[in-house]
Design a protein around this motif. Structure first.
Motif, PDB file in Angstrom:
ATOM      1  N   HIS A   1      77.278 105.219 -28.003  1.00 31.95           N
ATOM      2  CA  HIS A   1      75.772 104.999 -27.993  1.00 31.95           C
ATOM      3  C   HIS A   1      75.383 105.387 -26.455  1.00 31.95           C
ATOM      4  CE1 HIS A   1      71.833 103.273 -28.083  1.00 31.95           C
ATOM      5  NE2 HIS A   1      72.077 103.180 -29.601  1.00 31.95           N
ATOM      6  N   PRO A   2      74.166 106.121 -26.432  1.00 29.94           N
ATOM      7  CA  PRO A   2      73.765 106.412 -25.005  1.00 29.94           C
ATOM      8  C   PRO A   2      73.605 105.320 -24.062  1.00 29.94           C
ATOM      9  CG  PRO A   2      72.105 107.029 -26.649  1.00 29.94           C
ATOM     10  CD  PRO A   2      73.461 106.851 -27.446  1.00 29.94           C
ATOM     11  N   ARG A   3      73.068 103.963 -24.678  1.00 26.86           N
ATOM     12  CA  ARG A   3      72.866 102.895 -24.011  1.00 26.86           C
ATOM     13  C   ARG A   3      74.180 102.516 -23.083  1.00 26.86           C
ATOM     14  NH1 ARG A   3      69.259  98.760 -25.102  1.00 26.86           N
ATOM     15  NH2 ARG A   3      69.438  97.070 -23.608  1.00 26.86           N
TER      16      ARG A   3
ATOM     17  N   GLN B   1      61.212  96.447 -22.578  1.00 24.12           N
ATOM     18  CA  GLN B   1      60.769  95.891 -24.042  1.00 24.12           C
ATOM     19  C   GLN B   1      59.305  95.963 -24.172  1.00 24.12           C
ATOM     20  OE1 GLN B   1      62.809  94.458 -26.422  1.00 24.12           O
ATOM     21  NE2 GLN B   1      64.338  95.421 -25.109  1.00 24.12           N
TER      22      GLN B   1
ATOM     23  N   PRO C   1      66.342  90.666 -28.546  1.00 26.45           N
ATOM     24  CA  PRO C   1      64.934  91.144 -28.897  1.00 26.45           C
ATOM     25  C   PRO C   1      64.804  91.440 -30.194  1.00 26.45           C
ATOM     26  CG  PRO C   1      66.604  92.776 -27.533  1.00 26.45           C
ATOM     27  CD  PRO C   1      67.038  91.270 -27.569  1.00 26.45           C
ATOM     28  N   GLU C   2      65.947  91.867 -30.988  1.00 29.24           N
ATOM     29  CA  GLU C   2      65.675  91.919 -32.371  1.00 29.24           C
ATOM     30  C   GLU C   2      65.255  90.642 -33.155  1.00 29.24           C
ATOM     31  OE1 GLU C   2      68.551  92.804 -30.589  1.00 29.24           O
ATOM     32  OE2 GLU C   2      68.973  94.809 -30.629  1.00 29.24           O
TER      33      GLU C   2
ATOM     34  N   THR D   1      64.438 104.798 -34.723  1.00 27.86           N
ATOM     35  CA  THR D   1      65.756 104.758 -34.173  1.00 27.86           C
ATOM     36  C   THR D   1      66.676 105.444 -35.354  1.00 27.86           C
ATOM     37  OG1 THR D   1      66.403 102.722 -34.988  1.00 27.86           O
ATOM     38  CG2 THR D   1      65.098 102.618 -32.781  1.00 27.86           C
TER      39      THR D   1
ATOM     40  N   SER E   1      62.089 105.759 -24.102  1.00 24.49           N
ATOM     41  CA  SER E   1      62.645 104.588 -23.589  1.00 24.49           C
ATOM     42  C   SER E   1      61.793 103.834 -22.471  1.00 24.49           C
ATOM     43  CB  SER E   1      64.013 104.953 -22.842  1.00 24.49           C
ATOM     44  OG  SER E   1      64.968 105.470 -23.394  1.00 24.49           O
TER      45      SER E   1
ATOM     46  N   GLN F   1      58.000  99.872 -24.058  1.00 25.17           N
ATOM     47  CA  GLN F   1      58.273 100.713 -25.236  1.00 25.17           C
ATOM     48  C   GLN F   1      57.371 100.029 -26.342  1.00 25.17           C
ATOM     49  OE1 GLN F   1      62.331 100.012 -26.914  1.00 25.17           O
ATOM     50  NE2 GLN F   1      62.444 102.434 -26.543  1.00 25.17           N
TER      51      GLN F   1
ATOM     52  N   MET G   1      70.905 111.101 -31.901  1.00 24.78           N
ATOM     53  CA  MET G   1      70.564 109.812 -32.337  1.00 24.78           C
ATOM     54  C   MET G   1      69.079 110.126 -33.147  1.00 24.78           C
ATOM     55  SD  MET G   1      72.382 107.668 -30.595  1.00 24.78           S
ATOM     56  CE  MET G   1      71.456 106.144 -30.790  1.00 24.78           C
TER      57      MET G   1
ATOM     58  N   ASP H   1      64.420  95.771 -37.415  1.00 22.29           N
ATOM     59  CA  ASP H   1      64.387  94.774 -36.265  1.00 22.29           C
ATOM     60  C   ASP H   1      63.968  95.370 -34.786  1.00 22.29           C
ATOM     61  OD1 ASP H   1      66.844  95.456 -35.633  1.00 22.29           O
ATOM     62  OD2 ASP H   1      67.700  93.623 -36.371  1.00 22.29           O
ATOM     63  N   THR H   2      63.736  96.657 -34.786  1.00 20.44           N
ATOM     64  CA  THR H   2      63.625  97.537 -33.592  1.00 20.44           C
ATOM     65  C   THR H   2      62.100  97.116 -32.883  1.00 20.44           C
ATOM     66  OG1 THR H   2      62.888  99.496 -34.406  1.00 20.44           O
ATOM     67  CG2 THR H   2      65.212  99.216 -34.323  1.00 20.44           C
TER      68      THR H   2
ATOM     69  N   ARG I   1      75.026  96.794 -28.566  1.00 10.71           N
ATOM     70  CA  ARG I   1      73.880  95.540 -28.399  1.00 10.71           C
ATOM     71  C   ARG I   1      73.693  95.201 -27.039  1.00 10.71           C
ATOM     72  NH1 ARG I   1      71.417  94.684 -32.192  1.00 10.71           N
ATOM     73  NH2 ARG I   1      72.578  96.075 -33.698  1.00 10.71           N
TER      74      ARG I   1
ATOM     75  N   GLN J   1      61.454 106.462 -30.321  1.00  2.00           N
ATOM     76  CA  GLN J   1      62.205 105.351 -29.648  1.00  2.00           C
ATOM     77  C   GLN J   1      63.414 105.924 -29.309  1.00  2.00           C
ATOM     78  OE1 GLN J   1      62.321 101.276 -31.100  1.00  2.00           O
ATOM     79  NE2 GLN J   1      64.050 100.909 -29.650  1.00  2.00           N
TER      80      GLN J   1
ATOM     81  N   TYR K   1      65.413 109.742 -29.239  1.00  2.00           N
ATOM     82  CA  TYR K   1      65.004 111.113 -28.837  1.00  2.00           C
ATOM     83  C   TYR K   1      66.000 112.070 -28.826  1.00  2.00           C
ATOM     84  CZ  TYR K   1      65.633 108.736 -24.652  1.00  2.00           C
ATOM     85  OH  TYR K   1      66.232 108.121 -23.557  1.00  2.00           O
TER      86      TYR K   1
HETATM   87  C1  UD1 Z   1      67.701  99.865 -30.402  1.00  4.48           C
HETATM   88  C2  UD1 Z   1      67.242  98.662 -31.025  1.00  4.48           C
HETATM   89  C3  UD1 Z   1      68.650  98.088 -31.613  1.00  4.48           C
HETATM   90  C4  UD1 Z   1      69.150  98.797 -32.719  1.00  4.48           C
HETATM   91  C5  UD1 Z   1      69.515 100.121 -31.879  1.00  4.48           C
HETATM   92  C6  UD1 Z   1      69.968 101.139 -32.694  1.00  4.48           C
HETATM   93  C7  UD1 Z   1      65.437  97.418 -29.937  1.00  4.48           C
HETATM   94  C8  UD1 Z   1      65.049  96.433 -29.216  1.00  4.48           C
HETATM   95  N1  UD1 Z   1      66.785  97.876 -30.030  1.00  4.48           N
HETATM   96  O1  UD1 Z   1      68.520  99.672 -29.404  1.00  4.48           O
HETATM   97  O2  UD1 Z   1      68.183  96.823 -32.284  1.00  4.48           O
HETATM   98  O3  UD1 Z   1      70.329  98.301 -32.990  1.00  4.48           O
HETATM   99  O4  UD1 Z   1      68.122 100.719 -31.260  1.00  4.48           O
HETATM  100  O5  UD1 Z   1      70.869 102.042 -32.069  1.00  4.48           O
HETATM  101  O6  UD1 Z   1      64.599  97.944 -30.454  1.00  4.48           O
HETATM  102  N2  UD1 Z   1      69.006 106.242 -24.808  1.00  4.48           N
HETATM  103  C9  UD1 Z   1      69.100 107.603 -24.825  1.00  4.48           C
HETATM  104  N3  UD1 Z   1      68.932 108.249 -25.890  1.00  4.48           N
HETATM  105  C10 UD1 Z   1      68.260 107.852 -26.910  1.00  4.48           C
HETATM  106  C11 UD1 Z   1      67.918 106.659 -27.158  1.00  4.48           C
HETATM  107  C12 UD1 Z   1      68.293 105.854 -26.289  1.00  4.48           C
HETATM  108  O7  UD1 Z   1      69.834 108.008 -23.750  1.00  4.48           O
HETATM  109  O8  UD1 Z   1      67.953 108.725 -27.864  1.00  4.48           O
HETATM  110  C13 UD1 Z   1      69.165 105.342 -23.785  1.00  4.48           C
HETATM  111  C14 UD1 Z   1      68.074 105.062 -22.847  1.00  4.48           C
HETATM  112  O9  UD1 Z   1      68.736 104.871 -21.464  1.00  4.48           O
HETATM  113  C15 UD1 Z   1      67.517 103.694 -23.340  1.00  4.48           C
HETATM  114  C16 UD1 Z   1      68.658 103.165 -23.944  1.00  4.48           C
HETATM  115  O10 UD1 Z   1      69.572 103.884 -24.571  1.00  4.48           O
HETATM  116  O11 UD1 Z   1      67.059 103.032 -22.144  1.00  4.48           O
HETATM  117  C17 UD1 Z   1      68.348 102.019 -24.896  1.00  4.48           C
HETATM  118  O12 UD1 Z   1      67.597 102.418 -25.626  1.00  4.48           O
HETATM  119  P1  UD1 Z   1      66.480 101.679 -26.747  1.00  4.48           P
HETATM  120  O13 UD1 Z   1      65.957 102.394 -27.830  1.00  4.48           O
HETATM  121  O14 UD1 Z   1      65.770 100.743 -25.735  1.00  4.48           O
HETATM  122  O15 UD1 Z   1      67.402 100.543 -27.412  1.00  4.48           O
HETATM  123  P2  UD1 Z   1      68.750 100.565 -28.225  1.00  4.48           P
HETATM  124  O16 UD1 Z   1      69.973 100.181 -27.222  1.00  4.48           O
HETATM  125  O17 UD1 Z   1      69.023 102.107 -28.598  1.00  4.48           O
END
Ligand code: UD1
Ligand code: UDP
Length: 373
Positions: free
Chosen positions: A234-236, A67, A128-129, A9, A64, A70, A43, A95-96, A205, A37, A39
């Motif tokens: 953030h994309p999330r 929990q 989760p972290e 990440t 993605s 992944q 990011m 902590d990811t 978060r 994680q 991509y």
């Molecule tokens: C993760 C970490 C978090 C950290 C953060 C840093 C875990 C449990 N969480 O959260 O601790 O603070 O990374 O940014 O490991 N997505 C995209 N493009 C990307 C990546 C993610 O669109 O390149 C979207 C997807 O819809 C995905 C969502 O973001 O489902 C969440 O991504 P994920 O890696 O699961 O968790 P983060 O929220 O990024």
């Protein structure tokens, strides 16, 4: 010595880059394993480029998922690489889900794990972290807590061997990149921001974005800000805002500039020149106290309590009145502002990366870098 670094990440790339640099300066070429994680270009790849990391040895393209999906997918793929490569130690940072997967896959192959940024605890097991941190610490042979407070958390859980307080590599990252950022980034000009006349916001978060109720509270805060603000999203969060029908509302806020996630150089420059920062990010809580910028944390707890104790960070949760109260105080009360901005940095001197690389090499040369029975 052959160290493997597992990361996936944005914050892991930023915080492990100084360790990679330190190994290279010692003539050691670390094996770089990117789980994928994160991509999207903004990011992941942008950080590999800006921080001038050597080519990644393995791109695992985990992507993605839930929990378990992944973490499980990452474990299977990391295990295969570790079986083929048999490194002397596996480093993970933070902590990811990537960290948990890397630590479990490695220790079960009897390849020792070194945990960078060990010992952080929010004491909130719904995150989760928090689960990842605890399990990764207990799977690790060598632990690098950033502060004495983090070391004490490990001690309370019975982890006392091979624990080295080294500072946080985020200080190394900030010091190595701030000047470059000032020279190379044109982000203020591009976004039309004047130094110290805007608030910088990040929020991603799970606890703030996964429920409609909490995300609505975040939007309500954004609608009430008393000055210009920038929010690299953030994309999330973008995904959740769209899913909950809040995207139009947030993009309609007049004094809020929303951008895609920014590269490190742009983000650092924007952070350094901000009047204040509002965030739920771990790394941003650390960077603000290093950069002398007041931080309001959009959470009810933090695994970085050192920042709160030092006076540079206030936990405001998603409480609109609390946020507005402190922003107003920062605007009106110069002494209060200066006190927050000048809070001392508790994360060390920017040599954490060097220390980590040296300690691991010493342990390796003494034959002590192994999973103990
Ligand atoms: C993760 C970490 C978090 C950290 C953060 C840093 C875990 C449990 N969480 O959260 O601790 O603070 O990374 O940014 O490991 N997505 C995209 N493009 C990307 C990546 C993610 O669109 O390149 C979207 C997807 O819809 C995905 C969502 O973001 O489902 C969440 O991504 P994920 O890696 O699961 O968790 P983060 O929220 O990024
Ligand atoms: N960051 C960045 N661009 C952005 C937002 C953050 O480069 O648009 C950097 C920030 O400087 C910090 C790190 O990303 O070093 C924090 O990552 P994030 O907030 O995603 O994760 P956390 O630290 O909460 O795990």
């Amino acid at each position: 010595m052959k160290p493997a670094l597992v990361f996936g990440t944005r914050p892991e790339i930023i915080k492990l880059a100084p360790v990679v640099r330190a190994f290279l300066e010692m003539g050691i070429k670390p094996l770089l394993i990117h789980t994928g994680q994160h991509y999207d270009y903004e990011m992941s790849r942008i950080f590999l480029e800006e921080l001038e990391l050597p080519p990644i040895d393995y791109h695992l393209e985990v992507g993605s998922g839930t929990q378990a999906e992944q973490t499980g997918k990452a474990m299977v793929k990391i295990e295969k690489v570790l079986m083929d490569e048999r490194p002397d130690v596996t480093l993970v940072q933070g902590d990811t889900n990537t960290v948990l997967a890397g630590a479990l896959a490695s220790v079960k192959l009897k390849i020792p794990v070194a945990h960078v940024e060990a010992g952080l605890r929010s004491f909130d097991r719904t995150m989760p972290e928090e689960i990842n941190r605890i399990l990764a610490d207990h799977a690790s042979e060598v632990l690098f807590p950033p502060t004495d407070e983090a070391r004490k958390n490990l001690e309370r859980e019975g982890i006392t061997e091979n624990v080295y307080v080294v500072g946080n590599t985020i200080v190394d990252a900030v010091l190595q990149n701030s000047l470059v950022a000032e020279k190379k980034s044109d982000v203020l000009e591009r976004l039309g921001m004047k130094p110290k006349e805007y608030i910088l916001i990040t929020a991603h978060r799970a606890e703030n974005t996964d429920s409609r109720e909490n995300l609505t509270r975040l939007v309500e805060i954004l609608e009430s800000l008393p000055m210009m603000a920038v929010y690299p999203i953030h994309p999330r969060t973008e995904g959740r805002l769209k899913r909950f029908g809040l995207w139009e509302r947030v993009t309609a806020i007049e004094n809020l500039v929303i951008t895609k996630p920014l590269g490190y150089l742009d983000f650092l420059r924007l952070e350094k020149n901000a009047f204040a920062v509002m965030t739920d990010s771990g790394g941003v809580q650390e960077e603000t106290i290093i950069l002398d910028v007041p931080c309001l944390t959009l959470r009810y707890n933090t695994e970085r309590p050192e920042t709160v104790k030092a006076g540079g960070n206030i936990l405001v949760g998603l409480e609109r009145e609390r946020v507005l109260h402190y922003l107003q105080k920062l605007i009106e009360d110069r002494d209060f502002y200066e006190k927050m901005a000048k809070a001392p940095n508790p994360f060390g001197d920017g040599k954490a990366g060097e220390r980590i690389a040296k300690i691991l090499l010493e342990l390796y040369e003494k034959g002590e870098l192994k999973v103990k029975s």
